[in-house]
Write a protein that holds these residues in place. Structure first.
Motif, PDB file in Angstrom:
ATOM      1  N   LYS A 124     -32.844 -33.293 -27.579  1.00  0.00           N
ATOM      2  CA  LYS A 124     -32.678 -33.675 -26.350  1.00  0.00           C
ATOM      3  C   LYS A 124     -34.114 -33.626 -25.638  1.00  0.00           C
ATOM      4  N   GLN A 125     -34.949 -32.652 -25.975  1.00  0.00           N
ATOM      5  CA  GLN A 125     -36.343 -32.546 -25.623  1.00  0.00           C
ATOM      6  C   GLN A 125     -37.167 -33.712 -26.046  1.00  0.00           C
ATOM      7  N   LEU A 126     -36.872 -34.135 -27.161  1.00  0.00           N
ATOM      8  CA  LEU A 126     -37.747 -35.214 -27.970  1.00  0.00           C
ATOM      9  C   LEU A 126     -37.064 -36.437 -27.297  1.00  0.00           C
ATOM     10  N   GLU A 127     -35.932 -36.518 -26.853  1.00  0.00           N
ATOM     11  CA  GLU A 127     -35.666 -37.757 -26.093  1.00  0.00           C
ATOM     12  C   GLU A 127     -36.502 -37.822 -24.614  1.00  0.00           C
ATOM     13  N   ALA A 128     -36.615 -36.661 -23.929  1.00  0.00           N
ATOM     14  CA  ALA A 128     -37.486 -36.600 -22.769  1.00  0.00           C
ATOM     15  C   ALA A 128     -38.693 -36.916 -22.904  1.00  0.00           C
ATOM     16  N   VAL A 129     -39.496 -36.538 -24.207  1.00  0.00           N
ATOM     17  CA  VAL A 129     -40.665 -37.066 -24.247  1.00  0.00           C
ATOM     18  C   VAL A 129     -40.912 -38.509 -24.506  1.00  0.00           C
ATOM     19  N   LEU A 130     -40.000 -38.949 -25.226  1.00  0.00           N
ATOM     20  CA  LEU A 130     -40.101 -40.572 -25.640  1.00  0.00           C
ATOM     21  C   LEU A 130     -39.905 -41.302 -24.534  1.00  0.00           C
ATOM     22  N   SER A 131     -38.852 -40.944 -23.348  1.00  0.00           N
ATOM     23  CA  SER A 131     -38.900 -41.370 -22.357  1.00  0.00           C
ATOM     24  C   SER A 131     -39.969 -41.482 -21.213  1.00  0.00           C
ATOM     25  N   PHE A 132     -40.790 -40.377 -21.286  1.00  0.00           N
ATOM     26  CA  PHE A 132     -42.010 -40.124 -20.609  1.00  0.00           C
ATOM     27  C   PHE A 132     -43.125 -41.026 -21.207  1.00  0.00           C
ATOM     28  N   TYR A 133     -43.109 -41.098 -22.351  1.00  0.00           N
ATOM     29  CA  TYR A 133     -44.119 -42.182 -22.775  1.00  0.00           C
ATOM     30  C   TYR A 133     -43.622 -43.701 -23.000  1.00  0.00           C
ATOM     31  N   GLY A 134     -42.494 -43.885 -22.812  1.00  0.00           N
ATOM     32  CA  GLY A 134     -41.802 -45.272 -22.723  1.00  0.00           C
ATOM     33  C   GLY A 134     -41.912 -45.713 -24.031  1.00  0.00           C
ATOM     34  N   VAL A 135     -41.583 -45.045 -25.130  1.00  0.00           N
ATOM     35  CA  VAL A 135     -41.612 -45.393 -26.729  1.00  0.00           C
ATOM     36  C   VAL A 135     -40.396 -45.054 -27.093  1.00  0.00           C
ATOM     37  N   VAL A 136     -39.995 -45.726 -28.335  1.00  0.00           N
ATOM     38  CA  VAL A 136     -38.707 -45.023 -29.150  1.00  0.00           C
ATOM     39  C   VAL A 136     -39.114 -44.551 -30.305  1.00  0.00           C
ATOM     40  N   SER A 137     -40.444 -44.276 -30.629  1.00  0.00           N
ATOM     41  CA  SER A 137     -40.642 -43.892 -31.913  1.00  0.00           C
ATOM     42  C   SER A 137     -42.060 -43.448 -32.116  1.00  0.00           C
ATOM     43  N   PRO A 138     -42.539 -42.523 -32.913  1.00  0.00           N
ATOM     44  CA  PRO A 138     -44.047 -42.159 -33.195  1.00  0.00           C
ATOM     45  C   PRO A 138     -44.800 -43.108 -33.440  1.00  0.00           C
ATOM     46  N   GLU A 139     -44.227 -44.061 -34.337  1.00  0.00           N
ATOM     47  CA  GLU A 139     -44.973 -45.367 -34.728  1.00  0.00           C
ATOM     48  C   GLU A 139     -45.279 -46.268 -33.506  1.00  0.00           C
ATOM     49  N   ALA A 140     -44.412 -46.414 -32.614  1.00  0.00           N
ATOM     50  CA  ALA A 140     -44.609 -46.986 -31.447  1.00  0.00           C
ATOM     51  C   ALA A 140     -45.659 -46.573 -30.575  1.00  0.00           C
ATOM     52  N   TRP A 141     -45.493 -45.119 -30.339  1.00  0.00           N
ATOM     53  CA  TRP A 141     -46.433 -44.013 -29.515  1.00  0.00           C
ATOM     54  C   TRP A 141     -47.736 -44.423 -30.112  1.00  0.00           C
ATOM     55  N   GLN A 142     -48.113 -44.425 -31.624  1.00  0.00           N
ATOM     56  CA  GLN A 142     -49.416 -44.295 -32.286  1.00  0.00           C
ATOM     57  C   GLN A 142     -49.783 -45.844 -31.858  1.00  0.00           C
ATOM     58  N   GLU A 143     -48.927 -46.883 -31.938  1.00  0.00           N
ATOM     59  CA  GLU A 143     -49.622 -48.098 -31.792  1.00  0.00           C
ATOM     60  C   GLU A 143     -49.886 -48.416 -30.254  1.00  0.00           C
ATOM     61  N   VAL A 144     -49.310 -48.185 -29.384  1.00  0.00           N
ATOM     62  CA  VAL A 144     -49.671 -48.161 -27.937  1.00  0.00           C
ATOM     63  C   VAL A 144     -50.781 -47.431 -27.660  1.00  0.00           C
ATOM     64  N   TRP A 145     -51.024 -46.205 -28.011  1.00  0.00           N
ATOM     65  CA  TRP A 145     -52.023 -45.508 -27.665  1.00  0.00           C
ATOM     66  C   TRP A 145     -53.315 -45.660 -28.535  1.00  0.00           C
ATOM     67  N   SER A 146     -53.047 -46.036 -29.710  1.00  0.00           N
ATOM     68  CA  SER A 146     -54.262 -46.586 -30.511  1.00  0.00           C
ATOM     69  C   SER A 146     -54.947 -47.624 -29.796  1.00  0.00           C
ATOM     70  N   ASP A 147     -54.388 -48.493 -29.446  1.00  0.00           N
ATOM     71  CA  ASP A 147     -54.984 -49.372 -28.863  1.00  0.00           C
ATOM     72  C   ASP A 147     -55.666 -49.096 -27.454  1.00  0.00           C
ATOM     73  N   LEU A 148     -55.450 -48.108 -26.959  1.00  0.00           N
ATOM     74  CA  LEU A 148     -56.008 -47.551 -25.714  1.00  0.00           C
ATOM     75  C   LEU A 148     -57.360 -46.787 -26.250  1.00  0.00           C
ATOM     76  N   ARG A 149     -57.068 -45.997 -27.266  1.00  0.00           N
ATOM     77  CA  ARG A 149     -58.107 -45.304 -28.004  1.00  0.00           C
ATOM     78  C   ARG A 149     -59.197 -46.470 -28.586  1.00  0.00           C
ATOM     79  N   ARG A 150     -59.132 -47.394 -28.844  1.00  0.00           N
ATOM     80  CA  ARG A 150     -59.824 -48.465 -29.371  1.00  0.00           C
ATOM     81  C   ARG A 150     -60.691 -48.959 -27.937  1.00  0.00           C
ATOM     82  N   ALA A 151     -60.043 -48.875 -26.964  1.00  0.00           N
ATOM     83  CA  ALA A 151     -60.612 -49.565 -25.781  1.00  0.00           C
ATOM     84  C   ALA A 151     -61.426 -48.555 -25.008  1.00  0.00           C
ATOM     85  N   ALA A 152     -61.133 -47.310 -25.230  1.00  0.00           N
ATOM     86  CA  ALA A 152     -61.752 -46.298 -24.577  1.00  0.00           C
ATOM     87  C   ALA A 152     -62.913 -45.912 -24.547  1.00  0.00           C
TER      88      ALA A 152
END
Length: 378
Positions: A124-152
């Motif tokens: 349940k806690q994990l579901e809350a974390v995923l909802s906060f980030y707006g992603v469904v998996s660690p892979e999706a999180w990595q994809e979204v934020w890796s794009d930002l890391r490259r741009a930052a």
């Protein structure tokens, strides 16, 4: 089985509808071969439905209605419930596999700030974390934020890398808060003109300026969000473009004094006006630009120096500052008079003198002139 009961039934276990088919034809004295002949469905298909290997399609459900005398909606509902139960079971397994990934995120800090709810059950806690980030998996999180890391453009890459998960949490909160700020389309001239009014807000001795600041910037296409810093996160502000027509200035109140806050705000405003919409600037206030940087680092250094100069000169016009320095009187009354002359808070003048080395940071003037801010407890 009563079809009406089936419609309301939400099984915890994945029970194949084929079991009900088998019970029904047994009660009617029909074999699988006969059911195949009566429905026109291949024997293999009927057998696979009974074993749960094949789905009851809407077409098959209509055929069962005619042959078995039970409404097609009953069979469709059974099939939907079965597939949903399979999906829930698969999701549970998938979520269990993500628990180790969640340990790399600042979950306790997110709960402490009340950015996510607290749950005792890990999934349940994990579901809350995923909802906060707006992603469904660690892979999706990595994809979204890796794009930002490259741009930052981050002043101290090692800190960015070591605290990457914390940085993403802080930036995500700003992104979520900005959604609640209705902005007009970005207008560079209007934003630049608005900064003259915003500069006058530095005279506010408290935090009454916040609403005016947010509303003024929003009208020009810039969302301003105040987001408390998280543990181990040494960030004073960030600038990014959420859409081509909406920029975000995110402030942390890291040092909590008015000179630091306003310098950071106008620094970020400088990035918006001077630099591209594809860039993401994340500021660590104590980080010094490298004197040996080359390539991208050199470009970053130049951008940061330009934003520094923009903030510095807008807050205290260079000619006025040089005139004040020529008097060589940095007493409290002199600072107060100069601040009044140029229409700015004396705490900002004191901060500038400290940054330029004319007055030491530990000084009794800090308590006399600087205003300290704090976020309300969550």
């Amino acid at each position: 089985m009563n079809p009406d009961h089936a419609k309301a039934f939400q099984p915890d276990l994945a029970v194949p509808p084929g079991e009900t088919v088998l019970e029904t034809i047994a009660a009617l004295g029909i074999t699988q071969a006969e059911l195949s002949a009566r429905t026109g469905r291949p024997r293999k298909t009927i057998n696979e439905i009974i074993k749960g290997k094949a789905a009851i399609t809407p077409e098959t459900a209509l055929q069962f209605e005619k042959v078995l005398g039970i409404d097609a909606a009953f069979w469709n509902t059974l099939e939907q419930q079965y597939r949903a139960a399979l999906a829930r079971a698969a999701e549970r397994e998938r979520m269990q596999a993500m628990l180790d990934w969640a340990k790399t995120l600042p979950v306790k800090a997110l709960i402490r700030q009340k950015w996510i709810p607290s749950f005792k059950e890990p999934v349940k806690q994990l579901e809350a974390v995923l909802s906060f980030y707006g992603v469904v998996s660690p892979e999706a999180w990595q994809e979204v934020w890796s794009d930002l890391r490259r741009a930052a453009s981050y002043r101290r890459a090692r800190t960015f890398e070591s605290d990457f998960a914390t940085v993403t949490a802080w930036l995500r909160k700003g992104e979520l808060d900005a959604r609640g700020i209705k902005t007009g389309p970005y207008d560079a001239k209007a934003f630049r003109d608005a900064l003259a009014h915003i500069r006058s807000l530095t005279l506010d001795p408290g935090t009454g300026f916040v609403h005016d600041l947010v509303e003024t910037c929003a009208a020009t296409g810039v969302a301003v969000c105040f987001v408390p810093e998280l543990p181990k996160l040494r960030i004073s502000g960030a600038t990014r473009w959420l859409t081509p027509e909406k920029a975000l200035i995110q402030l942390s109140l890291r040092y909590k004094t008015n000179d630091q806050l306003w310098f950071t705000f106008f620094h970020e405003a400088g990035h918006i006006l001077l630099h591209g919409k594809r860039s993401v600037f994340v500021e660590e206030p104590t980080a010094a630009a490298s004197t040996t940087a080359t390539g991208a680092d050199e470009a970053l250094q130049q951008a940061e120096e330009e934003a520094d100069a923009f903030a510095r000169d807008l807050l205290i016009p260079p000619g006025d500052y040089q005139s004040f320095l020529s008097r060589a009187r940095f007493t409290g009354p002199a600072i107060r008079r100069f601040a009044a002359e140029i229409g700015i808070h004396p705490g900002i003048v004191l901060g500038r003198l400290q940054r330029d080395g004319y007055i030491p940071y530990p000084t009794r003037l800090n308590t006399q002139f600087k205003v300290r801010y704090r976020f309300a407890e969550p």
